[in-house]
Design an enzyme around this catalytic site. Structure first.
Site, PDB file in Angstrom:
ATOM      1  N   SER A  77       0.865  -1.182   0.000  1.00 56.82           N
ATOM      2  CA  SER A  77       0.000   0.000   0.000  1.00 56.82           C
ATOM      3  C   SER A  77       0.901   1.232   0.000  1.00 56.82           C
ATOM      4  CB  SER A  77      -0.909   0.004   1.241  1.00 56.82           C
ATOM      5  OG  SER A  77      -1.839   1.065   1.135  1.00 56.82           O
ATOM      6  N   GLU A  78       0.584   2.192  -0.868  1.00 55.59           N
ATOM      7  CA  GLU A  78       1.491   3.313  -1.132  1.00 55.59           C
ATOM      8  C   GLU A  78       1.843   4.118   0.118  1.00 55.59           C
ATOM      9  OE1 GLU A  78      -0.638   5.784  -3.904  1.00 55.59           O
ATOM     10  OE2 GLU A  78      -2.005   6.545  -2.372  1.00 55.59           O
ATOM     11  N   ASN A  79       0.943   4.131   1.117  1.00 59.84           N
ATOM     12  CA  ASN A  79       1.209   4.921   2.308  1.00 59.84           C
ATOM     13  C   ASN A  79       2.239   4.271   3.222  1.00 59.84           C
ATOM     14  OD1 ASN A  79      -1.129   3.183   2.401  1.00 59.84           O
ATOM     15  ND2 ASN A  79      -1.457   3.859   4.487  1.00 59.84           N
ATOM     16  N   SER A  90       8.503   3.691   0.151  1.00 61.07           N
ATOM     17  CA  SER A  90       7.345   3.094  -0.518  1.00 61.07           C
ATOM     18  C   SER A  90       7.368   3.364  -2.022  1.00 61.07           C
ATOM     19  CB  SER A  90       6.062   3.670   0.091  1.00 61.07           C
ATOM     20  OG  SER A  90       4.940   3.094  -0.512  1.00 61.07           O
TER      21      SER A  90
END
Lengths: 227, 214
Positions: B47-49, B89
């Site tokens: 997940s990008e976060n 990330s």
């Protein structure tokens, strides 16, 4: 003796000036320093440039800064979320400037500023509207866009624990932009859930070294809990 | 003509997610792909976060306010998962470390361009998030979208009319009518659902389709 802890949110943000560039950590509701943002709103500095991934929802956080018309410009990757009514209203009125930056470029520009770099070449956005007018370069057959470092006057960030030297640990995915912003601002102010003595954080667990942190403030509900 | 429902479309993509893959699922319909990946495959979701090893939604009352996915929904962390900052990330994305990204799209072109972040309507503020980074960085970019717009106009075109997210990056398109590969020769149909014919699907597509390889 080094002690970076400040006794109130209000005093920690009191020297933020009109026109300052302010980074605000967080991704949506995760890892966002809501109490520092509210202290900034009450402080009332105007004409701010806010650098943050999102533009706030409902009436809280960055949305409240927008509602009170304290923000001249937003630099973010995703200003439009469900409930981002204040950003949408100001945008429609033409009352706010938006610099839209792809999320990875946003983080890397912040990191570059903290790391003493002037900029970097990224493949992200090459050939798109967001690269228009920017210098490009083909390296090993692949297109890249030159992006510049983005420093700030102040960073408002949130961590889980701090020690008195400003070393920080985070809660789960709450770190997101916070460690990067800590590096990139002249003054970094962190809101934490607890403050511990020097030596009490496991050095293997410290994510942000205290050298990047100027002021540590305990969240207010935590202050009451401690009192 | 058979049009798959959204859950069937997600399930079709899930069949092509191999064991051991590192995968990023875009917000909206792509997120639901994880629900259909067979239990005998170990797949690590990014997940990008700042999460690797994203697990399912928590039980009510067990949410961690900081533990959300890119769509801002509460998630959990699987054993072996970890957290990192935004720069790390996006290094995973741009650096080619993710095996597969699945994104939704407004339009895809015959050359593999994708448009999924802005329409040409100036009244609404644009939002790009991590879409451009994923588009250039994932080793394979799958698009999951309906074949046509609500008023039955094609979304697969010779050239996108909406602002581009990335150029020449889409590898495969999963729609409610077919699975289509983007190849150097052009768009090649990989699979037609049920009795859907090439000419029926071609009629709803704005670029030439090549017949499936036999």
């Amino acid at each position: 003796m080094i002690n970076k802890q400040w006794d109130s949110l209000k005093s920690a943000v009191a020297d933020i000036r009109d026109g300052d560039v302010v980074m605000i950590g967080g991704f949506g509701s995760s890892g966002i320093p809501l109490q520092l943002i509210e202290a900034l709103r009450q402080h009332g500095a105007r004409e701010l440039t806010i650098i943050s991934n999102n533009a706030g929802v409902r009436e809280e956080g960055i949305a409240a800064l927008l509602r009170d018309r304290l923000v001249r410009k937003m630099v973010c990757s995703f200003p439009r979320s469900a409930g981002s009514v204040w950003f949408e209203r100001l945008y429609e009125e033409g009352a706010i400037e938006l610099e839209l930056v792809p999320q990875g470029t946003l983080g890397e520009r912040i990191r570059a500023a903290g790391a003493g770099l002037g900029g970097f070449y990224t493949p992200t956005g090459y050939g798109t509207q967001l690269a228009e007018g920017k210098e490009t370069r083909v390296i090993d057959g692949k297109g890249y866009v030159l992006e510049f470092a983005m420093p700030a006057d102040v960073a408002l960030i949130r961590a889980d624990k701090a020690d008195l030297w400003g070393n920080l640990t985070y809660n789960t995915a709450g770190r997101n932009f916070n460690p990067l912003m800590a590096m990139a601002a002249r003054t970094t102010i962190v809101e934490v859930a607890s403050v511990v003595g020097v030596g009490e954080l496991d050095p293997e667990h410290i994510v942000t070294p205290g050298i990047f942190v100027n002021r540590v403030v305990l969240q207010e509900d935590r202050q009451h809990a401690a009192a | 003509m058979l049009r798959l429902e959204p859950d069937e479309m997600a399930s079709r993509v899930a069949q092509d997610i191999p064991d051991g893959a590192y995968v990023n699922l875009g917000i909206g319909m792509p997120t639901s792909v994880a629900n259909y990946v067979s239990d005998d495959r170990e797949v690590i979701y990014h997940s990008e976060n700042g999460i690797l090893g994203v697990g399912p939604a928590p039980k009510p009352g067990e949410e961690d306010p900081d533990l959300i996915n890119a769509g801002k929904q509460f998630v959990t962390l699987l054993p072996g998962g970890c957290y990192f900052d935004n720069a790390e990330s996006f290094a995973m994305m741009r650096g080619g470390h993710l095996d597969i990204a699945v994104l939704g799209a407004f339009q895809v072109s015959a050359g593999g361009d994708i448009a999924n972040w802005a329409t040409n309507d100036d009244r609404f503020p644009p939002a790009v998030g991590g879409a451009m980074d994923l588009a250039v960085g994932a080793r394979q970019l799958f698009v999951l979208m309906r074949h046509t717009t609500r008023d039955n106009q094609p979304k697969i075109l010779e050239r996108c009319s909406y602002p581009l997210t990335g150029t020449g990056v889409v590898k495969r398109i999963y729609t409610d009518l077919a699975v289509i590969d983007v190849t150097p020769e052009g768009l090649r149909v990989r699979e037609l659902y049920a009795d859907n014919t090439l000419s029926e699907v071609q009629a709803l597509t704005g670029a030439p389709l090549l017949a499936p390889e036999s």
